[in-house]
Design an enzyme around this catalytic site. Structure first.
Site, PDB file in Angstrom:
ATOM      1  CD  GLU A  81      -3.063  -0.614   2.617  1.00 43.37           C
ATOM      2  OE1 GLU A  81      -2.920  -0.377   3.153  1.00 43.37           O
ATOM      3  OE2 GLU A  81      -3.843  -1.815   1.795  1.00 43.37           O
ATOM      4  CB  ALA A 107      -9.105  -4.481  11.627  1.00 42.16           C
TER       5      ALA A 107
HETATM    6  C1  FAD Z   1       0.024   0.799   8.702  1.00 43.80           C
HETATM    7  C2  FAD Z   1      -0.852  -0.595   8.989  1.00 43.80           C
HETATM    8  C3  FAD Z   1      -2.169  -1.047   8.494  1.00 43.80           C
HETATM    9  C4  FAD Z   1      -2.580  -1.893   8.382  1.00 43.80           C
HETATM   10  N1  FAD Z   1      -3.519  -2.371   7.370  1.00 43.80           N
HETATM   11  C5  FAD Z   1      -4.313  -2.686   7.879  1.00 43.80           C
HETATM   12  C6  FAD Z   1      -5.770  -3.701   7.071  1.00 43.80           C
HETATM   13  O1  FAD Z   1      -5.213  -2.632   6.029  1.00 43.80           O
HETATM   14  N2  FAD Z   1      -6.297  -4.537   6.865  1.00 43.80           N
HETATM   15  C7  FAD Z   1      -6.138  -5.031   8.037  1.00 43.80           C
HETATM   16  O2  FAD Z   1      -7.792  -5.728   8.637  1.00 43.80           O
HETATM   17  N3  FAD Z   1      -5.093  -4.971   9.752  1.00 43.80           N
HETATM   18  C8  FAD Z   1      -4.194  -4.012   8.875  1.00 43.80           C
HETATM   19  N4  FAD Z   1      -3.413  -3.891   9.617  1.00 43.80           N
HETATM   20  C9  FAD Z   1      -3.598  -4.394  11.604  1.00 43.80           C
HETATM   21  C10 FAD Z   1      -4.455  -3.836  12.159  1.00 43.80           C
HETATM   22  O3  FAD Z   1      -4.230  -2.915  12.575  1.00 43.80           O
HETATM   23  C11 FAD Z   1      -4.069  -4.447  13.698  1.00 43.80           C
HETATM   24  O4  FAD Z   1      -4.204  -5.879  13.221  1.00 43.80           O
HETATM   25  C12 FAD Z   1      -4.900  -3.753  15.078  1.00 43.80           C
HETATM   26  O5  FAD Z   1      -4.750  -2.795  14.569  1.00 43.80           O
HETATM   27  C13 FAD Z   1      -4.030  -4.712  16.062  1.00 43.80           C
HETATM   28  O6  FAD Z   1      -6.159  -4.520  16.969  1.00 43.80           O
HETATM   29  P1  FAD Z   1      -5.372  -4.560  18.233  1.00 43.80           P
HETATM   30  O7  FAD Z   1      -6.188  -3.361  19.113  1.00 43.80           O
HETATM   31  O8  FAD Z   1      -5.155  -5.465  18.620  1.00 43.80           O
HETATM   32  O9  FAD Z   1      -4.248  -3.150  19.032  1.00 43.80           O
HETATM   33  P2  FAD Z   1      -3.853  -1.694  18.284  1.00 43.80           P
HETATM   34  O10 FAD Z   1      -4.688  -1.553  16.979  1.00 43.80           O
HETATM   35  O11 FAD Z   1      -2.357  -1.588  17.803  1.00 43.80           O
HETATM   36  O12 FAD Z   1      -3.851  -1.793  19.704  1.00 43.80           O
HETATM   37  C14 FAD Z   1      -3.404  -1.257  21.029  1.00 43.80           C
HETATM   38  C15 FAD Z   1      -3.272   0.013  21.867  1.00 43.80           C
HETATM   39  O13 FAD Z   1      -2.505  -0.528  22.866  1.00 43.80           O
HETATM   40  C16 FAD Z   1      -2.248   0.811  23.497  1.00 43.80           C
HETATM   41  N5  FAD Z   1      -0.557   0.043  23.696  1.00 43.80           N
HETATM   42  C17 FAD Z   1      -0.014  -0.649  23.809  1.00 43.80           C
HETATM   43  N6  FAD Z   1       1.203  -0.441  25.079  1.00 43.80           N
HETATM   44  C18 FAD Z   1       0.416  -0.074  26.081  1.00 43.80           C
HETATM   45  C19 FAD Z   1       1.234   0.476  27.470  1.00 43.80           C
HETATM   46  N7  FAD Z   1       2.154  -0.468  27.797  1.00 43.80           N
HETATM   47  N8  FAD Z   1       0.337   0.527  28.086  1.00 43.80           N
HETATM   48  C20 FAD Z   1      -1.004   1.304  27.537  1.00 43.80           C
HETATM   49  N9  FAD Z   1      -1.412   1.183  25.903  1.00 43.80           N
HETATM   50  C21 FAD Z   1      -0.535   0.130  25.449  1.00 43.80           C
HETATM   51  C22 FAD Z   1      -1.848   1.480  22.357  1.00 43.80           C
HETATM   52  O14 FAD Z   1      -1.441   3.424  21.996  1.00 43.80           O
HETATM   53  C23 FAD Z   1      -2.509   1.546  20.669  1.00 43.80           C
HETATM   54  O15 FAD Z   1      -4.183   2.312  20.934  1.00 43.80           O
HETATM   55  C24 FAD Z   1      -2.059  -2.614   9.753  1.00 43.80           C
HETATM   56  C25 FAD Z   1      -1.531  -2.234  10.839  1.00 43.80           C
HETATM   57  C26 FAD Z   1      -0.686  -1.384   9.925  1.00 43.80           C
HETATM   58  C27 FAD Z   1       0.114  -1.848  11.360  1.00 43.80           C
END
Ligand code: FAD
Length: 427
Positions: free
Chosen positions: A183, A326
């Site tokens: 992308e 996601a």
């Molecule tokens: C550039 C990029 C593009 C992507 N594109 C896609 C896509 O097109 N389609 C798709 O399905 N997936 C995509 N993904 C993957 C998707 O974004 C992740 O799988 C998803 O965000 C995971 O969700 P999560 O809730 O596990 O973690 P996250 O969304 O990463 O959230 C974690 C949260 O925890 C907080 N945190 C972390 N450590 C601490 C701590 N020690 N103390 C307090 N808070 C903390 C962070 O600040 C964050 O807000 C992409 C990822 C990236 C990086």
């Protein structure tokens, strides 16, 4: 100091004098889905995050390339929890868990008591120990990192335009041919042909290059072979210099060294090779598996810790890990919240069943690949429209949806190719 609502003794389950407290660490896809599910239930929900906002990572590459503003893809977590009478937010970095005392440890020294804990911390970039990568390469995993890429790219173009001594040859090296790398490379290639000739007419376009380096023989590994071939062909047609079966062996401030010995100049090296759990997680005393992900049972409870759930990118079931995307995060967050409601009602937990809704990646304007679990595959304009629609719907908040729709429409529909890029202070 403890922030327990009453007393400082060990946590109690619902015992009549207060509702049970569920602490959710991480306000990403998984954490927000859990809070939504627990909203209006008879529990106190406390959402903790090191940032005051949630970030919609899938559109960060648009922020990095000037198509969207950071505010379009971020949402204030206090505004989110204020939707629910039983939920609150606190900005704090979690540094560990004292599972015996059911306390979350924080960087301020405060200890936060819980009855149930949902860990949805996400992950971070994996540099695989490549020399110089962590120091010099950039990521687009956070709002701050995406803005840094944007500033680096456009500040360098200004420097090239004026032949300043700080100027680096305008080459961007994207490392990793997964969805993020594809992308980003596709978008940069599009900017090269549509935006730069208008906004930087003084810069010789032949000097501007976008190189995508991938160590396997294909891009978009998890996609079907015909979709991978399609993507590689489209990237090349859009002007991306695609280097397959090539690894980056060293990263320097203004160049990278490839496995074939070439030393490529690089004004910005964008690292998109994969993810791993943050190093500090190893000190939390929780079982970890591949990529540092916390090991959970099929019901998403951490092995050996029945009051703690780990979902989203950071959790991996002993039954087999879900992809770090996601949808698994959203479904995992909902599942953990549902299991807590079941446990509080005296019911046993259930294993999580992931419903695969398909995968997609965009290559550039009017071009994407979409693959559904029933075998249906889409490419080109239809796939791209599906990608745009889904990403806008998934954003949190009407304002963000409207702003993103407006900004993407300007980028893609007006055909002007002129970006209103604000270059910040040189990084
Ligand atoms: C550039 C990029 C593009 C992507 N594109 C896609 C896509 O097109 N389609 C798709 O399905 N997936 C995509 N993904 C993957 C998707 O974004 C992740 O799988 C998803 O965000 C995971 O969700 P999560 O809730 O596990 O973690 P996250 O969304 O990463 O959230 C974690 C949260 O925890 C907080 N945190 C972390 N450590 C601490 C701590 N020690 N103390 C307090 N808070 C903390 C962070 O600040 C964050 O807000 C992409 C990822 C990236 C990086």
């Amino acid at each position: 100091m403890s922030t327990a609502p009453q007393g400082s003794g060990p946590a109690r389950r619902s015992n009549g004098d207060r509702p049970p407290r569920v602490v959710v660490v991480g306000g990403g896809f998984a954490g927000l889905a859990a809070v939504r599910m627990l909203g209006a239930r008879n529990v106190d929900v406390l959402l903790l995050d090191r940032n005051a906002y949630a970030t919609f990572q899938p559109l960060l590459y648009q922020v990095a390339t000037g198509g969207l503003n950071p505010g379009d893809v971020t949402f204030a977590l206090r505004a989110f929890t204020s939707r629910y009478g039983n939920a609150r937010f606190r900005r704090v970095t979690v540094t560990g868990v004292d599972a015996d005392r059911r306390r979350v440890l924080t960087d301020t020294g405060d200890e936060i008591e819980y009855d149930y804990l949902i860990l949805s911390l996400g992950v971070t970039a994996n540099y695989f120990g490549i020399p110089g990568a962590e120091k010099y390469a950039k990521t687009i995993y956070t709002r701050k990192a995406a803005l840094e890429v944007r500033d680096t790219l456009f500040s360098n173009l200004e420097a090239v335009d004026q032949n300043l001594p700080t100027a680096v040859e305008p080459v961007v090296v994207v490392v990793g041919g997964g969805a993020t790398g594809v992308e980003m490379a596709g978008m940069l290639a599009e900017m090269r042909t549509s935006t730069l000739p208008k906004t930087y007419p003084e810069i010789d376009l032949d000097r501007v290059r976008v190189v995508l380096v991938e160590m396997t023989n294909d891009v978009l590994g998890p996609f079907a072979p015909d979709m991978r071939e399609y993507t590689a062909r489209e990237l090349r047609e859009r002007g991306v210099d695609l280097r397959l079966e090539t690894a980056v062996e060293e990263v320097h401030k203004d160049c990278v060294v490839l496995s074939d010995g070439e030393r490529l100049p690089s004004a910005a090296t964008i690292w998109a090779t994969g993810v791993r759990a943050d190093d500090h997680l190893s000190r939390w005393g929780l079982p970890q598996g591949r990529g540092g992900r916390i090991q959970v049972k099929p019901d998403m409870r951490v092995v050996g810790h029945p009051e703690i759930f780990a979902v989203g990118d950071v959790g991996a079931s002993t039954d087999g890990p879900l992809p770090q995307l996601a949808q698994p995060a959203i479904q995992g967050g909902r599942h953990a919240a549902t299991q807590i409601i079941r446990l509080l009602s005296g019911m046993p937990t259930e294993p999580m069943h992931y419903r695969d809704k398909g995968t997609m990646a965009t290559i550039g304007r009017s071009d994407a690949v979409v693959q559904f679990p029933n075998g249906l595959k889409l490419t080109g304009l239809v796939a791209w429209l599906a990608w745009v629609g889904l990403h806008i719907v998934q954003l949190t908040g009407q304002r963000n949806r409207l702003a993103t729709l407006a900004n993407l429409s300007v980028r893609y529909l007006t055909g002007s190719g002129r970006l209103n890029v604000i270059v910040g202070d040189p990084p």
